[in-house]
Design an enzyme around this catalytic site. Structure first.
Site, PDB file in Angstrom:
ATOM      1  N   THR A   1       0.817  -1.215   0.000  1.00 31.28           N
ATOM      2  CA  THR A   1       0.000   0.000   0.000  1.00 31.28           C
ATOM      3  C   THR A   1       0.850   1.264   0.000  1.00 31.28           C
ATOM      4  O   THR A   1       0.459   2.281  -0.574  1.00 31.28           O
ATOM      5  CB  THR A   1      -0.927  -0.022   1.235  1.00 31.28           C
ATOM      6  OG1 THR A   1      -1.759  -1.180   1.146  1.00 31.28           O
ATOM      7  CG2 THR A   1      -1.805   1.201   1.313  1.00 31.28           C
TER       8      THR A   1
ATOM      9  N   THR B   1       1.817  -4.696   4.014  1.00 32.48           N
ATOM     10  CA  THR B   1       1.739  -5.089   5.429  1.00 32.48           C
ATOM     11  C   THR B   1       1.153  -6.484   5.610  1.00 32.48           C
ATOM     12  O   THR B   1       1.405  -7.135   6.618  1.00 32.48           O
ATOM     13  CB  THR B   1       0.891  -4.078   6.224  1.00 32.48           C
ATOM     14  OG1 THR B   1      -0.405  -3.984   5.615  1.00 32.48           O
ATOM     15  CG2 THR B   1       1.540  -2.708   6.257  1.00 32.48           C
TER      16      THR B   1
HETATM   17  N1  GLU Z   1      -2.834  -3.200   3.820  1.00 40.67           N
HETATM   18  C1  GLU Z   1      -1.956  -3.916   2.985  1.00 40.67           C
HETATM   19  C2  GLU Z   1      -0.670  -3.117   2.781  1.00 40.67           C
HETATM   20  O1  GLU Z   1      -0.345  -2.487   3.451  1.00 40.67           O
HETATM   21  C3  GLU Z   1      -2.593  -4.393   1.750  1.00 40.67           C
HETATM   22  C4  GLU Z   1      -1.729  -4.650   0.586  1.00 40.67           C
HETATM   23  C5  GLU Z   1      -0.486  -5.469   0.779  1.00 40.67           C
HETATM   24  O2  GLU Z   1      -0.229  -6.026   1.830  1.00 40.67           O
HETATM   25  O3  GLU Z   1       0.264  -5.550  -0.180  1.00 40.67           O
HETATM   26  O4  GLU Z   1       0.175  -2.963   2.117  1.00 40.67           O
END
Ligand code: GLU
Length: 346
Positions: free
Chosen positions: A32, A108
């Site tokens: 993200t 994340t």
């Molecule tokens: N909330 C996650 C992120 O921070 C979703 C996408 C992912 O993990 O790539 O990045």
């Protein structure tokens, strides 16, 4: 075999560093933090920014000549393959071997896995720091810039030397072996249920108040092995265990209830499997380890510790899976795997 070491030791870092900060290499690995599109209004977030653009967008980082940025991959966590993850970890480790502090920007959702594997591979003094964001770069109140700024301060900091791999998020510093994503959307999405954070970043300065002992590193040539996580629950009749074993895995990470408890028939299934492949057991609660002799009923921790099943210590199922993958891909025997996990079973 090493003796028992305390999981954490106290080491408060002074606020005035005596050594010069390190050069820092920022490795972009998607997530993200590198996405744009705020969601909810027809513009949902997708990968958009490379590592150079991430750095250029942050006042305080852009134009600094002690930083370099490179994109390794730019995908969401759910698209990462095990070979992507190994490639990210190797790039980070190799830069750390050259004495650079390293920041990996990562999704994340699977940050725990890559950070844990990276800690297993990491064999140098320079810190490797993982970070990411909950809000896309284009969202109001995007958290990526602050997280990246904090992560760079930790990676450059002399106090973080010898700490292994850290996760910096929402102003907190966690150790990769303890960090878990415990909230889907909070700006402090990570926590360390077993230990709490090892430090925090305030006013751009990292304060580290505890350290974990480093483990001997591994250097698997690939991760082309099948290691499954198999949970357990009330009324478990072994269906999932049998299905998992039919896939002929190279290793299994199994869930146990409480502090190492299973239905007796399920315990027997895994005990038999543990004669042939490494079977590593985690505790279903987020905190605590497999006990040794509090309970003596059939299927209790006492039985478990009489089998060849290997306790995962304080590692989460995700972390234990990455460590076991690295172990079997490195060609370790079941006894060597037991020795490797003993370091986390203090
Ligand atoms: N909330 C996650 C992120 O921070 C979703 C996408 C992912 O993990 O790539 O990045």
């Amino acid at each position: 075999m090493t003796g028992r070491q305390p999981l954490l030791s106290l080491a408060v870092s002074p606020r005035t560093a005596s050594q010069a900060p390190r050069r820092v290499r920022i490795l972009g690995a998607g997530g993200t933090i590198a996405m744009a599109g705020t969601g909810g209004d027809g513009t949902s977030a997708t990968p958009a920014l490379d590592a150079e653009q991430l750095v250029a967008a942050i006042p305080g980082l852009e134009g600094r000549d002690d930083l370099e940025a490179r994109t390794v991959v730019n995908v969401p966590s759910a698209h990462l393959t095990l070979s992507d993850i190994l490639m990210i970890c190797r790039e980070a480790r190799d830069a750390a071997r050259r004495g650079m502090g390293v920041v990996v920007t990562h999704g994340t959702d699977a940050l725990e896995e890559t950070a844990m594997l990276c800690d297993v591979l990491h064999d140098a003094e320079a810190p490797i720091v993982f970070t990411g964001a909950i809000r896309p770069a284009s969202a109001p109140g995007a958290d990526g810039p602050a997280n990246l700024l904090d992560a760079v301060s930790v990676a450059a900091s002399p106090e973080a030397a010898g700490m292994g791999v850290l996760v910096v998020f929402g102003g907190e510093i966690h150790h990769a072996r303890c960090a878990r994503k415990t909230d889907t959307t909070s700006l402090t999405a990570f926590s360390s249920p077993q230990t709490g954070p090892v430090g925090r970043v305030t006013e751009g300065h990292p304060t580290l108040w505890s350290r974990l002992p480093r483990n001997p590193p591994l250097d698997p040539p690939d991760l082309d092995r099948r290691v499954l996580v198999v949970p357990s629950g009330a009324g478990d009749d072994g269906t999932l265990a049998r299905a998992a074993l039919e896939t002929e895995p190279d290793g299994v990470v199994i869930g146990t209830l409480g502090a190492g408890h299973l239905a007796p028939e399920v315990m027997q299934l895994w005990a038999d499997a543990a004669e042939r492949i490494p079977v590593v057991a985690y505790c279903r609660p987020e905190r605590g380890v497999v006990l040794t002799g509090t309970y003596g009923y059939a299927g209790s921790e006492r039985d478990l510790r009489e089998t060849g099943i290997i306790p995962a210590g304080f590692l989460s199922p995700q972390a234990a899976r990455m460590k076991l993958l690295a172990c079997v891909a490195s060609g370790l025997s079941i006894d060597e795997v037991r020795w490797a996990f003993r370091q986390d079973d203090g």
